[in-house]
Write an enzyme that holds these catalytic residues in place. Structure first.
Site, PDB file in Angstrom:
ATOM      1  N   THR A 143       1.443  -1.149   0.093  1.00 31.91           N
ATOM      2  CA  THR A 143       0.077  -0.002   0.037  1.00 31.91           C
ATOM      3  C   THR A 143       1.127   1.143   0.175  1.00 31.91           C
ATOM      4  O   THR A 143       1.583   1.922  -1.340  1.00 31.91           O
ATOM      5  CB  THR A 143      -1.414  -0.204   1.132  1.00 31.91           C
ATOM      6  OG1 THR A 143      -0.662  -0.643   2.850  1.00 31.91           O
ATOM      7  CG2 THR A 143      -1.762  -1.014   0.905  1.00 31.91           C
ATOM      8  N   LYS A 165       4.012  -6.662   3.619  1.00 31.19           N
ATOM      9  CA  LYS A 165       3.786  -5.264   3.471  1.00 31.19           C
ATOM     10  C   LYS A 165       3.397  -4.633   4.933  1.00 31.19           C
ATOM     11  O   LYS A 165       2.799  -5.568   5.764  1.00 31.19           O
ATOM     12  CB  LYS A 165       2.496  -5.302   2.740  1.00 31.19           C
ATOM     13  CG  LYS A 165       0.777  -5.256   2.691  1.00 31.19           C
ATOM     14  CD  LYS A 165       0.055  -4.629   4.290  1.00 31.19           C
ATOM     15  CE  LYS A 165       0.022  -3.229   3.247  1.00 31.19           C
ATOM     16  NZ  LYS A 165      -0.249  -2.237   4.280  1.00 31.19           N
ATOM     17  N   VAL A 167       3.916  -0.635   7.007  1.00 33.70           N
ATOM     18  CA  VAL A 167       4.620   0.904   7.166  1.00 33.70           C
ATOM     19  C   VAL A 167       3.931   0.755   8.055  1.00 33.70           C
ATOM     20  O   VAL A 167       4.392   2.251   8.595  1.00 33.70           O
ATOM     21  CB  VAL A 167       4.983   0.918   6.294  1.00 33.70           C
ATOM     22  CG1 VAL A 167       6.541   0.641   4.841  1.00 33.70           C
ATOM     23  CG2 VAL A 167       4.190   1.792   5.196  1.00 33.70           C
ATOM     24  N   THR A 176       0.987 -10.085  13.219  1.00 32.07           N
ATOM     25  CA  THR A 176       1.331  -8.010  12.634  1.00 32.07           C
ATOM     26  C   THR A 176       1.115  -7.772  10.531  1.00 32.07           C
ATOM     27  O   THR A 176       1.292  -9.084   9.635  1.00 32.07           O
ATOM     28  CB  THR A 176       2.714  -7.699  12.595  1.00 32.07           C
ATOM     29  OG1 THR A 176       2.895  -6.198  11.780  1.00 32.07           O
ATOM     30  CG2 THR A 176       3.502  -9.037  12.016  1.00 32.07           C
ATOM     31  N   GLU A 255       6.312   4.425   7.838  1.00 30.76           N
ATOM     32  CA  GLU A 255       5.943   5.695   7.265  1.00 30.76           C
ATOM     33  C   GLU A 255       6.628   6.451   7.766  1.00 30.76           C
ATOM     34  O   GLU A 255       6.858   6.830   8.524  1.00 30.76           O
ATOM     35  CB  GLU A 255       4.164   5.500   7.675  1.00 30.76           C
ATOM     36  CG  GLU A 255       3.442   4.932   6.713  1.00 30.76           C
ATOM     37  CD  GLU A 255       1.888   4.863   6.873  1.00 30.76           C
ATOM     38  OE1 GLU A 255       1.243   4.622   5.966  1.00 30.76           O
ATOM     39  OE2 GLU A 255       1.528   5.485   7.938  1.00 30.76           O
TER      40      GLU A 255
END
Length: 383
Positions: A143, A165, A167, A176, A255
């Site tokens: 994403t 995937k 972040v 998770t 992020e």
């Protein structure tokens, strides 16, 4: 490029959830596989989690399907029916029971799948499983990730490959993100399940970017058995190596992140205490911003430890705080120490090491710094 283990093929495509990136991934086995999975404990678990919990309960799967850029969460009975339809379509395409398909979804919450686009793709899915490499599948489940996360390890004649995937919205509780593991080793279901849970607990379940637990967290493994038996301890070590690599990749790609933050707490009463204290440090916005700015404000770590107020056996005169190899507490700290700490914090990897002086248990957790980039990404996520 990383080859998928023997017995697996992939299909990766764009079905139009977003115009410019792949958003539909299927990894299928040639026959039913031993399998295990763990999922989020969120009270807003999406239909994908609800279905997949049921499908993996017997320890057998033959396919993973992931729809990215759309979480299909908080979509009610219609969202559940949509997820069931996706599973049935994938099962029909590969010729397996629908109960042997695990579905995972990731992306914006509160929106249903665009089922007209999904149905059109499912109608022509059969015979399109020609992918043999992990990287396209890893890109297809992304994403806001900035790079595809892949890791692999060999164990005898077998291999273990993992993709992941995630972040943001990362403070796992049980599992998770979305993390999918494949091996061609042969292993009994009960052994695989216990092994997988142990490994997830101290790898992917020990990462945090922002303290927020996703509604869609899914971690799963399939073992095709094509390569035959290997040592159980060796297989667990290989799986651990792959999962730890993915954990560190996720933390580094948090992020807005600019630094990988690793926190080790030892000398604890038990592993639960060690992990609790380590998470208090890695999740502290004040610690994370100090790391981001290379600000030598090591006292914020003392603050974070002190927040664990229910741990009455933590006594400050027994605690030792280190950054890298530099001890900062309880010894006196001078200007030279702070200058050395500032230089250390300017690097890309920061280790905080705390010894509690209580027992012999330890835990390591992984995270990242907190930058203005994180705020910008999440302020504009759907717009």
């Amino acid at each position: 490029m990383t080859s998928l283990p023997a017995g697996f093929r992939a299909h990766v495509s764009n079905i139009g959830i977003k115009d410019d990136t792949d958003d539909f991934v299927v990894i299928a086995a040639e026959q039913p596989c031993a399998a295990a999975a763990v999922f989020t404990r969120s009270r807003f678990s999406g239909p994908s989690v609800v279905l997949s919990r049921d499908h993996v309960a017997d320890g057998v799967l033959q396919a993973f399907v992931v729809i990215s850029k759309n979480a299909n969460v908080a979509t009610g009975d219609d969202g559940l029916a949509d997820a069931e339809e996706v599973v049935q379509g994938v099962a029909a395409a590969i010729g397996c029971a629908s109960g042997d398909v695990l579905i995972a979804s990731t992306g914006v919450i509160g929106r249903r799948y665009p089922m007209d686009k999904v149905r059109a793709h499912l109608a022509h899915l059969a015979g399109r499983f020609d992918g043999t490499e992990a990287e396209p599948a890893a890109r297809g489940i992304m994403t806001t990730d900035t790079f595809a996360k892949v890791a692999s390890a060999s164990v005898g004649e077998a291999t273990v490959v993992g993709i992941a995937k995630g972040v943001g919205m990362i403070e796992p509780d049980m599992a998770t993100l979305i993390a999918l593991f494949l091996t061609d080793a042969s292993v009994e279901v009960g052994v695989l399940d216990a092994m997988f849970r142990r490994v997830m607990d101290h790898t992917l379940n020990a990462v945090s970017v922002d303290t927020d637990t996703s509604t869609s967290d899914t971690a799963a493994i399939m073992a095709s058995g094509v390569a035959g038996r290997v040592g159980v301890l060796e297989l667990e070590s290989a799986l651990d190596s792959v999962a730890l690599s993915l954990t560190r990749q996720i933390a580094r790609d948090g992020e807005g992140a600019t630094k990988l933050l690793t926190v080790t707490v030892d000398g604890a009463r038990d592993e639960h205490q060690a992990k609790r204290v380590a998470k208090a440090i890695v999740n502290s916005p004040l610690v994370k911003t100090a790391v981001h700015g290379a600000d030598p404000n090591w006292g914020r770590v003392a603050m974070a430890i002190g927040k664990c107020s229910d741990d009455t056996d933590i006594l400050q005169d027994r605690v030792v705080i280190r950054f890298g190899g530099q001890e900062l507490y309880p010894r006196p700290v001078g200007d030279d120490d702070l200058a050395a700490l500032t230089k250390y914090l300017a690097g890309d990897d920061v280790l905080i090491h705390v010894s509690l002086g209580i027992g012999s248990a330890a835990s390591t957790v992984y995270g990242c710094d907190l930058s203005d980039g994180y705020v910008r990404i999440n302020a504009d996520y759907t717009t």
